[in-house]
Design a protein around this motif. Structure first.
Motif, PDB file in Angstrom:
ATOM      1  N   SER A 154      -4.533   4.198  -1.804  1.00  0.00           N
ATOM      2  CA  SER A 154      -4.039   3.448  -2.962  1.00  0.00           C
ATOM      3  C   SER A 154      -3.162   2.284  -2.530  1.00  0.00           C
ATOM      4  CB  SER A 154      -3.220   4.363  -3.872  1.00  0.00           C
ATOM      5  OG  SER A 154      -4.019   5.395  -4.392  1.00  0.00           O
ATOM      6  N   TYR A 186      -3.488   0.861  -7.809  1.00  0.00           N
ATOM      7  CA  TYR A 186      -4.940   0.765  -7.884  1.00  0.00           C
ATOM      8  C   TYR A 186      -5.559   1.345  -6.620  1.00  0.00           C
ATOM      9  CZ  TYR A 186      -4.258  -3.519  -5.099  1.00  0.00           C
ATOM     10  OH  TYR A 186      -3.894  -4.428  -4.131  1.00  0.00           O
ATOM     11  N   SER A 187      -6.820   1.727  -6.713  1.00  0.00           N
ATOM     12  CA  SER A 187      -7.531   2.323  -5.586  1.00  0.00           C
ATOM     13  C   SER A 187      -8.047   1.245  -4.644  1.00  0.00           C
ATOM     14  CB  SER A 187      -8.729   3.139  -6.088  1.00  0.00           C
ATOM     15  OG  SER A 187      -8.310   4.169  -6.940  1.00  0.00           O
ATOM     16  N   SER A 188      -8.092   1.594  -3.373  1.00  0.00           N
ATOM     17  CA  SER A 188      -8.696   0.718  -2.373  1.00  0.00           C
ATOM     18  C   SER A 188     -10.184   0.593  -2.673  1.00  0.00           C
ATOM     19  CB  SER A 188      -8.490   1.322  -0.978  1.00  0.00           C
ATOM     20  OG  SER A 188      -9.270   0.640  -0.020  1.00  0.00           O
ATOM     21  N   ARG A 189     -10.717  -0.611  -2.557  1.00  0.00           N
ATOM     22  CA  ARG A 189     -12.135  -0.833  -2.814  1.00  0.00           C
ATOM     23  C   ARG A 189     -12.993  -0.142  -1.751  1.00  0.00           C
ATOM     24  NH1 ARG A 189     -15.591  -3.778  -0.522  1.00  0.00           N
ATOM     25  NH2 ARG A 189     -14.060  -5.001   0.609  1.00  0.00           N
ATOM     26  N   SER A 196       0.845  -1.197   0.000  1.00  0.00           N
ATOM     27  CA  SER A 196       0.000   0.000   0.000  1.00  0.00           C
ATOM     28  C   SER A 196       0.877   1.241   0.000  1.00  0.00           C
ATOM     29  CB  SER A 196      -0.924   0.001   1.208  1.00  0.00           C
ATOM     30  OG  SER A 196      -1.839  -1.073   1.118  1.00  0.00           O
ATOM     31  N   ASP A 212      -1.066   2.706 -13.914  1.00  0.00           N
ATOM     32  CA  ASP A 212      -1.852   3.425 -12.916  1.00  0.00           C
ATOM     33  C   ASP A 212      -3.331   3.296 -13.266  1.00  0.00           C
ATOM     34  OD1 ASP A 212      -2.957   5.139 -11.066  1.00  0.00           O
ATOM     35  OD2 ASP A 212      -1.616   6.819 -11.516  1.00  0.00           O
ATOM     36  N   PRO A 255     -11.568   4.498  -1.427  1.00  0.00           N
ATOM     37  CA  PRO A 255     -10.980   4.958  -2.692  1.00  0.00           C
ATOM     38  C   PRO A 255      -9.969   6.094  -2.551  1.00  0.00           C
ATOM     39  CG  PRO A 255     -13.349   4.674  -2.929  1.00  0.00           C
ATOM     40  CD  PRO A 255     -13.025   4.517  -1.469  1.00  0.00           C
ATOM     41  N   ASP A 256      -9.934   6.747  -1.394  1.00  0.00           N
ATOM     42  CA  ASP A 256      -8.940   7.792  -1.167  1.00  0.00           C
ATOM     43  C   ASP A 256      -7.556   7.205  -0.873  1.00  0.00           C
ATOM     44  OD1 ASP A 256     -10.278   6.898   1.276  1.00  0.00           O
ATOM     45  OD2 ASP A 256      -9.077   8.396   2.345  1.00  0.00           O
ATOM     46  N   ARG A 261      -5.706   3.663 -10.828  1.00  0.00           N
ATOM     47  CA  ARG A 261      -6.477   4.282  -9.747  1.00  0.00           C
ATOM     48  C   ARG A 261      -7.655   5.043 -10.347  1.00  0.00           C
ATOM     49  NH1 ARG A 261      -1.580   7.185  -6.712  1.00  0.00           N
ATOM     50  NH2 ARG A 261      -1.039   7.483  -8.913  1.00  0.00           N
ATOM     51  N   GLY A 262      -8.760   4.984  -9.648  1.00  0.00           N
ATOM     52  CA  GLY A 262      -9.960   5.662 -10.125  1.00  0.00           C
ATOM     53  C   GLY A 262     -10.799   4.828 -11.075  1.00  0.00           C
ATOM     54  N   SER A 316     -11.282  -2.581  -8.717  1.00  0.00           N
ATOM     55  CA  SER A 316     -11.362  -2.736  -7.260  1.00  0.00           C
ATOM     56  C   SER A 316     -12.610  -3.484  -6.803  1.00  0.00           C
ATOM     57  CB  SER A 316     -11.303  -1.354  -6.602  1.00  0.00           C
ATOM     58  OG  SER A 316     -10.066  -0.736  -6.876  1.00  0.00           O
TER      59      SER A 316
END
Length: 154
Positions: free
Chosen positions: A129, A120-123, A46, A80, A126-127, A82-83, A88
């Protein structure tokens, strides 16, 4: 699938069983995970200690004593995603039903693009990663492991 590829040189945190503290770049031993299958290499981490704590919550019922290890990820090619909510999703329930995880599409595409890791974003948060590292040699320790106290044990 078009992926954004960036370079990354920064801290990451790994939560590992205490028995693995001497080998913090160890790869996942489970045959399948959110972003690995079919013998693929993956090491999960993380971008913050808080993120590592959030990521481990689903697995804490195993009662394994864990440590949190600060590491540095240095990689020239990092996908990347993320988002992207589809990266996720809860994959375990799908696998229990025999369905391939849709998250594998992202990691397979990143691997095909020559990525050494993927953000990737946390499920659930989401804030925050996370990162899956495909080339563990990109990970180096820069601090000592410390005991991890879960929210359940505090």
């Amino acid at each position: 699938m078009i992926l954004s590829i960036i370079s990354f040189d920064g801290p990451v945190w790994r939560l590992l069983p205490k028995t693995l503290a001497g080998n913090p770049a160890v790869i996942a031993t489970a045959p399948e995970g959110r972003f690995h299958h079919s013998g693929q290499i993956a090491a999960y981490a993380s971008l913050s200690a808080e993120g590592a704590s959030v990521a481990i919550q689903r697995y804490l019922s195993d009662q394994i004593e864990r440590v949190i290890i600060p590491m540095r990820l240095t990689a020239k090619r990092v996908a990347d995603v993320r988002g992207m909510p589809a990266a996720s999703v809860v994959w375990q329930d799908l696998r229990d039903d025999g369905i391939p995880s849709p998250t594998w599409l992202f990691s397979d595409a990143a691997r095909q693009a020559g990525a050494e890791a993927m953000l990737y974003s946390s499920r659930s948060r989401p804030d925050l990663s996370h990162v899956v590292v495909f080339k563990p040699e990109c990970l180096n320790t820069f601090g000592k492991a410390s005991a991890y106290l879960s929210r359940q044990s505090e």
